[in-house]
Write a protein that holds these residues in place. Structure first.
Motif, PDB file in Angstrom:
ATOM      1  N   LEU A 134      43.477 127.246  17.236  1.00 20.55           N
ATOM      2  CA  LEU A 134      42.423 127.945  17.952  1.00 20.55           C
ATOM      3  C   LEU A 134      41.250 127.014  18.182  1.00 20.55           C
ATOM      4  O   LEU A 134      41.025 126.074  17.416  1.00 20.55           O
ATOM      5  CB  LEU A 134      41.930 129.169  17.160  1.00 20.55           C
ATOM      6  CG  LEU A 134      42.935 130.291  16.877  1.00 20.55           C
ATOM      7  CD1 LEU A 134      42.273 131.363  16.020  1.00 20.55           C
ATOM      8  CD2 LEU A 134      43.476 130.890  18.156  1.00 20.55           C
ATOM      9  N   ALA A 135      40.494 127.278  19.254  1.00 23.48           N
ATOM     10  CA  ALA A 135      39.276 126.519  19.544  1.00 23.48           C
ATOM     11  C   ALA A 135      38.148 127.497  19.813  1.00 23.48           C
ATOM     12  O   ALA A 135      38.352 128.563  20.407  1.00 23.48           O
ATOM     13  CB  ALA A 135      39.488 125.607  20.746  1.00 23.48           C
ATOM     14  N   PHE A 136      36.928 127.128  19.376  1.00 22.94           N
ATOM     15  CA  PHE A 136      35.775 128.015  19.460  1.00 22.94           C
ATOM     16  C   PHE A 136      34.618 127.347  20.203  1.00 22.94           C
ATOM     17  O   PHE A 136      34.317 126.167  19.991  1.00 22.94           O
ATOM     18  CB  PHE A 136      35.298 128.403  18.056  1.00 22.94           C
ATOM     19  CG  PHE A 136      36.393 128.943  17.180  1.00 22.94           C
ATOM     20  CD1 PHE A 136      36.821 130.253  17.289  1.00 22.94           C
ATOM     21  CD2 PHE A 136      37.019 128.124  16.247  1.00 22.94           C
ATOM     22  CE1 PHE A 136      37.828 130.749  16.489  1.00 22.94           C
ATOM     23  CE2 PHE A 136      38.034 128.597  15.441  1.00 22.94           C
ATOM     24  CZ  PHE A 136      38.436 129.925  15.564  1.00 22.94           C
ATOM     25  N   ASN A 144      46.207 127.457  21.641  1.00 23.65           N
ATOM     26  CA  ASN A 144      46.975 126.286  22.067  1.00 23.65           C
ATOM     27  C   ASN A 144      48.363 126.750  22.489  1.00 23.65           C
ATOM     28  O   ASN A 144      49.346 126.603  21.757  1.00 23.65           O
ATOM     29  CB  ASN A 144      47.052 125.270  20.930  1.00 23.65           C
ATOM     30  CG  ASN A 144      47.727 123.972  21.361  1.00 23.65           C
ATOM     31  OD1 ASN A 144      47.995 123.749  22.539  1.00 23.65           O
ATOM     32  ND2 ASN A 144      47.996 123.111  20.397  1.00 23.65           N
ATOM     33  N   GLY A 145      48.427 127.381  23.675  1.00 22.79           N
ATOM     34  CA  GLY A 145      49.699 127.886  24.156  1.00 22.79           C
ATOM     35  C   GLY A 145      50.147 129.152  23.455  1.00 22.79           C
ATOM     36  O   GLY A 145      51.325 129.513  23.512  1.00 22.79           O
ATOM     37  N   GLY A 146      49.213 129.842  22.812  1.00 21.23           N
ATOM     38  CA  GLY A 146      49.543 131.057  22.094  1.00 21.23           C
ATOM     39  C   GLY A 146      49.239 132.308  22.898  1.00 21.23           C
ATOM     40  O   GLY A 146      48.930 132.262  24.087  1.00 21.23           O
ATOM     41  N   ALA A 147      49.314 133.440  22.225  1.00 19.01           N
ATOM     42  CA  ALA A 147      49.018 134.730  22.838  1.00 19.01           C
ATOM     43  C   ALA A 147      48.470 135.649  21.753  1.00 19.01           C
ATOM     44  O   ALA A 147      48.734 135.447  20.560  1.00 19.01           O
ATOM     45  CB  ALA A 147      50.265 135.330  23.481  1.00 19.01           C
ATOM     46  N   ARG A 229      49.998 134.962  18.135  1.00 21.77           N
ATOM     47  CA  ARG A 229      51.349 134.401  18.138  1.00 21.77           C
ATOM     48  C   ARG A 229      51.249 132.966  18.617  1.00 21.77           C
ATOM     49  O   ARG A 229      50.924 132.696  19.778  1.00 21.77           O
ATOM     50  CB  ARG A 229      52.272 135.217  19.047  1.00 21.77           C
ATOM     51  CG  ARG A 229      53.745 134.776  18.985  1.00 21.77           C
ATOM     52  CD  ARG A 229      54.606 135.699  19.846  1.00 21.77           C
ATOM     53  NE  ARG A 229      54.197 135.623  21.251  1.00 21.77           N
ATOM     54  CZ  ARG A 229      54.358 136.614  22.132  1.00 21.77           C
ATOM     55  NH1 ARG A 229      54.890 137.761  21.750  1.00 21.77           N
ATOM     56  NH2 ARG A 229      53.967 136.463  23.388  1.00 21.77           N
ATOM     57  N   LEU A 230      51.470 132.030  17.712  1.00 20.73           N
ATOM     58  CA  LEU A 230      51.329 130.616  18.032  1.00 20.73           C
ATOM     59  C   LEU A 230      52.534 130.115  18.818  1.00 20.73           C
ATOM     60  O   LEU A 230      53.594 130.734  18.813  1.00 20.73           O
ATOM     61  CB  LEU A 230      51.149 129.804  16.750  1.00 20.73           C
ATOM     62  CG  LEU A 230      50.013 130.263  15.830  1.00 20.73           C
ATOM     63  CD1 LEU A 230      50.004 129.446  14.557  1.00 20.73           C
ATOM     64  CD2 LEU A 230      48.672 130.182  16.538  1.00 20.73           C
TER      65      LEU A 230
END
Length: 261
Positions: A134-136, A144-147, A229-230
């Motif tokens: 994750l990025a903040f 990073n390509g998750g949902a 979901r990574l």
């Protein structure tokens, strides 16, 4: 008439200062653990996301490695100290849309829900570490390509024992944004803000809303637990517990997490 105009300008300037300071931190050295982070527990992140100009990244697999090694000191530092990755202001856009977008927001009228695009400057791509989850950036979050799925739960302890309970649920991926990642304050007196063109996860970003009007801005925290979901197929549960530090500075994020979930 002149006195009235002067009063309006002074009021506008004061409002802009309030906006600019609403998410500004009081700690300049991002490489030193902030003193008010000493009580951060295992399973928590304490992120200084006050900067307009930087993204901060967390990698859940790296955090888990500290847990498995029983490296308490290393885990504490990894949960509270984050390297700044600046938003690019120069460079070439390889896709024709990555860059900084100028938007006018009706700050003194209907609010930030009314806006107009005024310009675009291509830049290089957003830098990022080799591995991240994750990025903040202030009230913005990327995966990073998750949902992401928002649940009805308000505590990690309330979650079902296994993430398989969410099989079949609708998870939402990141979406392109040109007006939500506020990055440049230089023309704020004119209501114009430079915004980064980048994908963000709008579901997860909904855990902290900044509303204008009123002034000063109103912050609304959504305390629901979110399931991430990574891209590696694993799951993490995250919850925004607080958005202020002990001094009341906003956009200091205390995040409860469970990984792997």
């Amino acid at each position: 008439m002149h006195k009235a105009l002067k009063s309006i300008r002074l009021l506008a300037g004061g409002v802009i200062l309030l906006m600019a300071s609403a998410c500004n931190g009081v700690f300049d050295d991002i490489y030193d653990t902030p003193s008010n982070a000493t009580n951060v527990m295992q399973g928590q992140l304490f992120v200084n996301a006050t900067s307009w100009k930087d993204w901060y990244y967390v990698d859940f697999d790296s955090l888990q490695q500290y847990v498995e090694r029983k490296d308490t000191a290393g885990l504490q530092r990894a949960q509270t100290v984050f390297t700044a990755y600046p938003i690019p202001t120069t460079g070439a856009s390889s896709d024709g849309k990555t860059g900084l977008y100028s938007y006018w927001f009706d700050v003194f009228g209907e609010g930030i829900s009314k806006y107009e695009r005024r310009g675009y400057t291509p830049t290089g791509a957003q830098p990022e570490p080799a591995s991240w989850s994750l990025a903040f950036h202030r009230n913005n979050v990327r995966t990073n390509g998750g949902a992401v799925l928002e649940t009805r739960y308000t505590s990690l302890d309330e979650l079902p024992k296994n993430s398989s309970e969410f099989t079949g649920a609708v998870f939402t991926g990141d979406e392109w944004s040109e007006s939500e990642v506020w990055a440049d304050q230089s023309q704020m007196l004119s209501g114009i803000i430079g915004c980064q063109g980048i994908t963000i996860n709008k579901v997860l970003s909904s855990w902290l809303r900044i509303n204008i009007p009123p002034m000063p801005p109103q912050f609304t925290l959504n305390s629901h637990v979110f399931i991430v979901r990574l891209k590696n197929g694993k799951y993490a549960a995250v919850q925004l517990k607080n958005y202020m530090d002990t001094s009341g500075t906003k956009c200091w994020l205390t995040i409860n997490y469970k990984y792997p979930y």
